[in-house]
Design an enzyme around this catalytic site. Structure first.
Site, PDB file in Angstrom:
ATOM      1  N   ASP A  72      88.746  19.817  69.873  1.00 24.01           N
ATOM      2  CA  ASP A  72      89.714  18.792  69.471  1.00 24.01           C
ATOM      3  C   ASP A  72      90.142  18.118  70.778  1.00 24.01           C
ATOM      4  OD1 ASP A  72      91.498  17.222  68.142  1.00 24.01           O
ATOM      5  OD2 ASP A  72      92.679  18.859  67.270  1.00 24.01           O
ATOM      6  N   HIS A 128      99.035   9.927  65.484  1.00 24.60           N
ATOM      7  CA  HIS A 128      98.385   8.888  64.673  1.00 24.60           C
ATOM      8  C   HIS A 128      99.341   7.831  64.116  1.00 24.60           C
ATOM      9  CE1 HIS A 128      94.777  10.984  65.337  1.00 24.60           C
ATOM     10  NE2 HIS A 128      94.800  11.821  64.330  1.00 24.60           N
ATOM     11  N   ARG A 151      97.918  11.526  70.141  1.00 28.30           N
ATOM     12  CA  ARG A 151      99.284  12.014  70.356  1.00 28.30           C
ATOM     13  C   ARG A 151     100.062  11.263  71.430  1.00 28.30           C
ATOM     14  NH1 ARG A 151      95.981  15.985  68.659  1.00 28.30           N
ATOM     15  NH2 ARG A 151      96.838  17.312  67.031  1.00 28.30           N
ATOM     16  N   GLU A 198      86.342  10.068  67.044  1.00 32.27           N
ATOM     17  CA  GLU A 198      87.337   8.991  67.040  1.00 32.27           C
ATOM     18  C   GLU A 198      87.272   8.255  68.374  1.00 32.27           C
ATOM     19  OE1 GLU A 198      91.063  11.209  65.958  1.00 32.27           O
ATOM     20  OE2 GLU A 198      89.520  12.651  65.427  1.00 32.27           O
ATOM     21  N   HIS A 207      89.325   7.242  61.439  1.00 32.47           N
ATOM     22  CA  HIS A 207      89.361   8.707  61.369  1.00 32.47           C
ATOM     23  C   HIS A 207      88.437   9.252  60.277  1.00 32.47           C
ATOM     24  CE1 HIS A 207      90.963  12.699  61.824  1.00 32.47           C
ATOM     25  NE2 HIS A 207      91.902  12.303  62.652  1.00 32.47           N
TER      26      HIS A 207
END
Ligand code: BGC
Length: 377
Positions: A278, A135, A109, A342, A206
């Protein structure tokens, strides 16, 4: 702060990209994969190593569509979520999940879709519910058709020229990504990039992993180790606050392997904000490709995934936005039925001077490497 983007001479950088003829040798595993939304033909490449591992990658978004590795009984099986046709990738909501894709220009982000570089404010698309840029924006690298520079039995080299101003980012950015398999069931990804104007970049892949197989249900019984003493806590918009908090005493402490689901529903604000994991973990050994950054073990199949990277961070994402509305290879992709690891620079780095820089300048070559290595136990 140690600078993590390496600079070498511009002459070397030029030689990387002006290689002349495109080598298309020795890949018998190339097949048509359909047409991109823009009408370009795209292909699916099958890479194989000497011990039976097989990886399929399309040049649409440089996406990994399947990874087949043995389980403890030597049965081969797929371990990533994906689709066997283009429409699977372009239909919504799957398109917003970035299955298997190369991500750029800026992975993760950027708060409010803005950043300041050289005193100038840049605006990039706020494609995440109008709040942040996620992304790379509306048309990131995941939806671009990459040029195939070289394809062989066990490697594939992709190139994309992102023109100055694309999705609001400055500079012509030349990006090369090389996928290669070794005979120890390692999938190596080498990222290289150069620019002709000051810019910012953050590149990742990803892939969504489920070591029991795509569509086989929850990953909460898998165990994970993450070699990180700190993480970057987020606000309600999943933007880092700027703090580098200790994982010690929190459900984000995975320094010793833990079952993923053991604390995911605990009363901890960060888990509530993200509806699970996350989060960007600050790796203890940035730049050290011999250190295991993360290790996932699946008691069911016996498969083990180890991640090695030169990047300073890793986003551990437990598929909290999967909700059963996507059907792909292996079945239905339900809530938390896959995990992503990631490898990356930290989210929103251009807006946090205390994070490792994501700036890339003319004359520098950005290079990073990540290896996903599979085994069994
Ligand atoms: C993000 C998640 C997001 C997912 C799919 C991950 O990298 O951290 O918040 O939902 O990508 O877009």
């Amino acid at each position: 702060m140690k600078r993590l983007l390496s600079a070498v001479s511009a002459v070397y950088a030029m030689s990387l990209f002006n290689t002349g003829a495109i080598a298309q040798s020795a890949n018998d595993g190339k097949e048509p994969f359909g047409k991109s939304p823009g009408g370009k033909e795209v292909f699916l490449y099958t890479l194989r190593n000497g011990s039976g591992m097989q990886v399929k990658i399309t040049n649409f978004g440089g996406r990994i569509t399947s990874i087949e590795v043995p389980d403890r009984d030597k049965n081969m099986g797929d371990v990533v979520l994906g689709f066997d046709s283009m429409s699977g990738y372009t239909a919504k909501p799957a398109a917003n999940a970035y299955f298997g894709a190369l991500i750029g220009r800026y992975a993760n982000r950027l708060a409010g879709g803005t950043f300041i570089l050289d005193g100038q404010t840049y605006h990039v698309p706020t494609n995440e519910n109008g709040k942040n840029s996620l992304h790379g924006g509306t048309h990131g690298f995941d939806s671009r058709v990459w040029d195939v520079k070289q394809a062989s039995t066990n490697s594939l080299e992709l190139h994309y020229l992102s023109p100055n101003g694309e999705e609001g980012f400055p500079g012509d950015l030349n990006v090369t990504v090389r996928y290669s398999l070794d005979d120890r069931d390692g999938l190596r990804i080498d990222y290289t990039a150069t620019t002709d104007k000051d810019t910012v970049i953050n590149l990742t892949n990803h892939s969504y992993f489920n070591l029991s197989g795509p569509g086989s249900g929850s990953i909460l019984n898998e165990n994970i180790m993450i070699d990180a003493r700190r993480y970057t806590p987020v606000n309600a918009n999943l933007i880092p606050t700027g703090a580098l908090d200790e994982v010690s005493g929190t459900p984000l402490d995975f320094r010793a392997a833990k079952q993923i689901g053991s604390r995911i529903s605990g009363n901890f604000e960060q888990l509530k904000l993200a509806n699970g994991y996350d989060h960007n973990f600050v790796l203890n050994h940035p730049g050290d490709l011999s250190a295991v950054a993360a290790r996932v073990e699946d008691p069911k199949s016996g498969r083990v995934l180890e991640v090695f990277t030169t990047q300073p961070g890793i986003q551990f994402y437990t598929g909290n936005f999967l909700n059963g509305s996507v059907h792909g290879i292996g079945g239905t992709y339900t809530f938390r039925s896959a995990l992503c690891l990631e490898t990356q620079h930290f989210p929103d780095s251009p807006n946090h001077t205390n994070f490792p820089t994501t700036e890339l300048h003319p004359g520098q070559v950005f290079h990073s490497t990540t290896i996903y290595r599979f085994s069994t136990k």
